[in-house]
Motif scaffolding. Sequence first.
Motif, PDB file in Angstrom:
ATOM      1  N   LYS A   1       0.833  -1.206   0.000  1.00  0.00           N
ATOM      2  CA  LYS A   1       0.000   0.000   0.000  1.00  0.00           C
ATOM      3  C   LYS A   1       0.868   1.257   0.000  1.00  0.00           C
ATOM      4  CE  LYS A   1      -3.919  -2.159   2.360  1.00  0.00           C
ATOM      5  NZ  LYS A   1      -3.432  -3.525   2.475  1.00  0.00           N
TER       6      LYS A   1
ATOM      7  N   THR B   1      -7.585  -0.921  -5.836  1.00  0.00           N
ATOM      8  CA  THR B   1      -8.507  -1.342  -4.779  1.00  0.00           C
ATOM      9  C   THR B   1      -9.024  -0.140  -4.004  1.00  0.00           C
ATOM     10  OG1 THR B   1      -7.438  -3.497  -4.551  1.00  0.00           O
ATOM     11  CG2 THR B   1      -8.708  -2.717  -2.672  1.00  0.00           C
TER      12      THR B   1
ATOM     13  N   GLU C   1      -9.073   2.898  -5.020  1.00  0.00           N
ATOM     14  CA  GLU C   1      -9.864   3.719  -5.928  1.00  0.00           C
ATOM     15  C   GLU C   1     -11.312   3.225  -5.924  1.00  0.00           C
ATOM     16  OE1 GLU C   1     -10.246   7.002  -8.074  1.00  0.00           O
ATOM     17  OE2 GLU C   1      -8.284   6.307  -7.411  1.00  0.00           O
ATOM     18  N   MET C   2     -11.480   1.898  -5.918  1.00  0.00           N
ATOM     19  CA  MET C   2     -12.829   1.315  -5.872  1.00  0.00           C
ATOM     20  C   MET C   2     -13.533   1.632  -4.563  1.00  0.00           C
ATOM     21  SD  MET C   2     -12.295  -2.435  -7.615  1.00  0.00           S
ATOM     22  CE  MET C   2     -13.923  -2.974  -7.144  1.00  0.00           C
ATOM     23  N   ILE C   3     -12.792   1.638  -3.473  1.00  0.00           N
ATOM     24  CA  ILE C   3     -13.395   1.947  -2.171  1.00  0.00           C
ATOM     25  C   ILE C   3     -13.944   3.364  -2.174  1.00  0.00           C
ATOM     26  CG2 ILE C   3     -12.896   2.287   0.290  1.00  0.00           C
ATOM     27  CD1 ILE C   3     -10.898  -0.074   0.027  1.00  0.00           C
TER      28      ILE C   3
ATOM     29  N   ARG D   1      -5.365   4.794   1.559  1.00  0.00           N
ATOM     30  CA  ARG D   1      -4.418   3.699   1.288  1.00  0.00           C
ATOM     31  C   ARG D   1      -3.148   3.900   2.105  1.00  0.00           C
ATOM     32  NH1 ARG D   1      -0.202   3.754  -2.365  1.00  0.00           N
ATOM     33  NH2 ARG D   1      -1.130   5.528  -3.455  1.00  0.00           N
TER      34      ARG D   1
ATOM     35  N   ALA E   1     -15.488  -3.527   3.719  1.00  0.00           N
ATOM     36  CA  ALA E   1     -15.191  -3.033   2.369  1.00  0.00           C
ATOM     37  C   ALA E   1     -15.394  -4.121   1.325  1.00  0.00           C
ATOM     38  CB  ALA E   1     -13.761  -2.493   2.310  1.00  0.00           C
ATOM     39  N   HIS E   2     -14.969  -5.344   1.644  1.00  0.00           N
ATOM     40  CA  HIS E   2     -15.136  -6.437   0.688  1.00  0.00           C
ATOM     41  C   HIS E   2     -16.607  -6.770   0.474  1.00  0.00           C
ATOM     42  CE1 HIS E   2     -11.165  -7.809  -0.518  1.00  0.00           C
ATOM     43  NE2 HIS E   2     -10.748  -7.431   0.679  1.00  0.00           N
TER      44      HIS E   2
ATOM     45  N   VAL F   1     -18.337  -3.273  -1.145  1.00  0.00           N
ATOM     46  CA  VAL F   1     -17.853  -2.617  -2.363  1.00  0.00           C
ATOM     47  C   VAL F   1     -17.035  -3.548  -3.255  1.00  0.00           C
ATOM     48  CG1 VAL F   1     -16.453  -0.704  -3.260  1.00  0.00           C
ATOM     49  CG2 VAL F   1     -17.774  -0.392  -1.160  1.00  0.00           C
ATOM     50  N   LEU F   2     -16.081  -4.247  -2.671  1.00  0.00           N
ATOM     51  CA  LEU F   2     -15.070  -4.945  -3.457  1.00  0.00           C
ATOM     52  C   LEU F   2     -15.476  -6.326  -3.942  1.00  0.00           C
ATOM     53  CD1 LEU F   2     -11.975  -4.013  -1.267  1.00  0.00           C
ATOM     54  CD2 LEU F   2     -12.710  -2.945  -3.412  1.00  0.00           C
ATOM     55  N   GLY F   3     -16.432  -6.926  -3.301  1.00  0.00           N
ATOM     56  CA  GLY F   3     -16.815  -8.283  -3.669  1.00  0.00           C
ATOM     57  C   GLY F   3     -16.687  -9.216  -2.483  1.00  0.00           C
TER      58      GLY F   3
ATOM     59  N   SER G   1     -14.842 -11.569  -1.421  1.00  0.00           N
ATOM     60  CA  SER G   1     -13.603 -12.263  -1.055  1.00  0.00           C
ATOM     61  C   SER G   1     -13.080 -11.799   0.307  1.00  0.00           C
ATOM     62  CB  SER G   1     -12.541 -12.049  -2.136  1.00  0.00           C
ATOM     63  OG  SER G   1     -12.254 -10.662  -2.244  1.00  0.00           O
TER      64      SER G   1
END
Length: 120
Positions: free
Chosen positions: A27, A37, A39-41, A48, A85-86, A89-91, A93
């Motif tokens: 990071k 990652t 940026e997606m958050i 970061r 966050a996963h 937003v992120l999926g 996983s």
Amino acid sequence: MDRIKSYTLFAIKAVLSCAFLAAGGAKLYGVEMMVGTFEMIGLGQWFRYLTGVIEVGAAALLWVPGLRAIGAGALLVTMVGAIIAHLAVLGPSAMPAAVLGLLASAVLYAHRHEIGRTRA
């Protein structure tokens, strides 16, 4: 039995340290995947950097007597945020973050006697 617990705790702290030094370092270094990652958050790249500093710093604190509970607690809170966050937003996983969070909670429990202790 105490020796087994001691070695197990050492191994857990070693795994956590390696994982968070690597992830936090990535990071801070600005590895493309980490930049994407965060940026997606959507909270900006400052987040970061903050997360990287927390991860690297907390990994180091796992080895400092009197501060190990703080390090483990910081990693646990960070992993709770990662799970959220996963899932949001992120999926889906979130399993690696959940496993690291459980390991951090084990270290926190093992060093719970350090919580609230004042250093002279």
